[in-house]
Design an enzyme around this catalytic site. Sequence first.
Site, PDB file in Angstrom:
ATOM      1  CE  LYS A 169      20.942 -34.297  23.450  1.00  0.00           C
ATOM      2  NZ  LYS A 169      21.512 -35.487  24.091  1.00  0.00           N
TER       3      LYS A 169
ATOM      4  CE1 TYR B  89      -4.590 -29.305  -0.546  1.00  0.00           C
ATOM      5  CE2 TYR B  89      -3.551 -29.119   1.610  1.00  0.00           C
ATOM      6  CZ  TYR B  89      -3.710 -28.673   0.317  1.00  0.00           C
ATOM      7  OH  TYR B  89      -2.995 -27.600  -0.113  1.00  0.00           O
TER       8      TYR B  89
HETATM    9  C1  LIG Z   1      21.084 -35.719  25.429  1.00  0.00           C
HETATM   10  C2  LIG Z   1      21.986 -36.257  26.461  1.00  0.00           C
HETATM   11  C3  LIG Z   1      21.750 -36.027  27.829  1.00  0.00           C
HETATM   12  C4  LIG Z   1      20.518 -35.310  28.352  1.00  0.00           C
HETATM   13  O1  LIG Z   1      19.411 -36.188  28.407  1.00  0.00           O
HETATM   14  P1  LIG Z   1      18.028 -35.758  29.079  1.00  0.00           P
HETATM   15  O2  LIG Z   1      17.277 -37.022  29.172  1.00  0.00           O
HETATM   16  O3  LIG Z   1      17.414 -34.771  28.140  1.00  0.00           O
HETATM   17  O4  LIG Z   1      18.342 -35.152  30.389  1.00  0.00           O
HETATM   18  C5  LIG Z   1      22.700 -36.471  28.732  1.00  0.00           C
HETATM   19  N1  LIG Z   1      23.810 -37.126  28.318  1.00  0.00           N
HETATM   20  C6  LIG Z   1      24.050 -37.395  27.010  1.00  0.00           C
HETATM   21  C7  LIG Z   1      25.273 -38.128  26.636  1.00  0.00           C
HETATM   22  C8  LIG Z   1      23.154 -36.978  26.041  1.00  0.00           C
HETATM   23  O5  LIG Z   1      23.385 -37.255  24.762  1.00  0.00           O
END
Ligand SMILES: *Cc1c(COP(=O)(O)O)cnc(C)c1O
Length: 393
Positions: A44, A271
């Site tokens: 994702k 800045y």
């Molecule tokens: C993002 C996510 C993961 C992966 O998590 P990590 O800690 O990056 O391994 C697994 N399951 C769900 C439902 C997620 O949303």
Amino acid sequence: MNLNSEHFPQRPAWVEIDLARLRRNLQLIRRDLPREVKLLAIVKDEAYGHGALDIARIAIEEGAWGFGLSTLEEAMVLREAGITSPLLLLGERQEAELEWCVAHDLTVCVNEPLTVRKLARVAAGFEKQVPVHVKIHTGMSRYGVRWDEALPLIEQILSEKSLRLEGVMTHFSQSDEAEKTFANLQFARFNEVLRALEQRKISVKLRHTCNSGGFLDLPHAHLDMVRVGILMFGVFPSSVCRRIPGIEPVMSVKAQIAAIQKLKPGEVVGYGMRYTAPGERRIAILPIGYGDGFPRVRNQGDVLLHGKRAPIVGGIAMDALMVDITDIPEAQMWDEAVIMGRQGGDEITVHDMAKLKNSVSYEVLTSWRLRLRRKSVNNEQKAARQFVNAELR
Ligand SMILES: *Cc1c(COP(=O)(O)O)cnc(C)c1O
């Protein structure tokens, strides 16, 4: 001379993605898992900022069963690039998205009766029987049906001929801390649901609960599949979870010196004039700033130049940051600085950056903006394989 936009020179600041390290991390993760446990690679948000397509292609070669994504758009990018693996959409779907999911064989998590009904109708319209996963909330109170209310939903799914219950899952709110009491409570609640299914002779092919932290530290909860995100990118979810030797960060951030200034005592930088030179100073300007995702800090943090630490001076600008190179006289225009990653014997880690941001490693990875080009390196499959095998034997 070809002056069209495909050929223009790239800006001297970029994110480097080491595909040999990615491959090796995946091999180490795969090797650590029992053979029968499937790996769902979580890609994702552009694979946590690494670029989903490159990551997915290598993950397939290294044995990932499928991919976890958040949005329809993310899944469509992979499908349109020709990836045919299972794609599991992790969040909640709007009604308008269901047709797309069915048409393109995207697997949906269903968490409520209305979605079940609608998805079933869409699937029937396509004359398909589509797999679904039920997300069970066991204590995190995010997506999903409550564990003590899950059975009616599951029975509803089983009664729909155009749906096939492929998976049941839950997600831990704390899996990477030394304290596992709450994770174990969540797993016990999940098991209540599994037991109720067994009693009713309902078999589910994919029962899954673990993210990276769970994969590392809750082996009794692996079940049929683990969902690994951050560890694949070489970053451990916390400082206390189990280590797998050889796992290394895939992402580095680099920029080249674009200007050098000589300061006289008492002159100021940036800045708000937040830095005043205590003596004669040499300052290098790097063309990367908060507009690229660098945290908006002042007089805090370092970059690496010639393997040495150059402290950041003054405040970060949108497109520039300034570092003191007085003690690195060999530094010259267009030399390569490492903002995050390794150079010589030193390293600025994702966790160092997280401290600077007052945040977590996950946010560091995902907050590098896409205006920083992702440059893949070390994509030599065969060479990488031999290297890994030799080193792990
Ligand atoms: C993002 C996510 C993961 C992966 O998590 P990590 O800690 O990056 O391994 C697994 N399951 C769900 C439902 C997620 O949303």
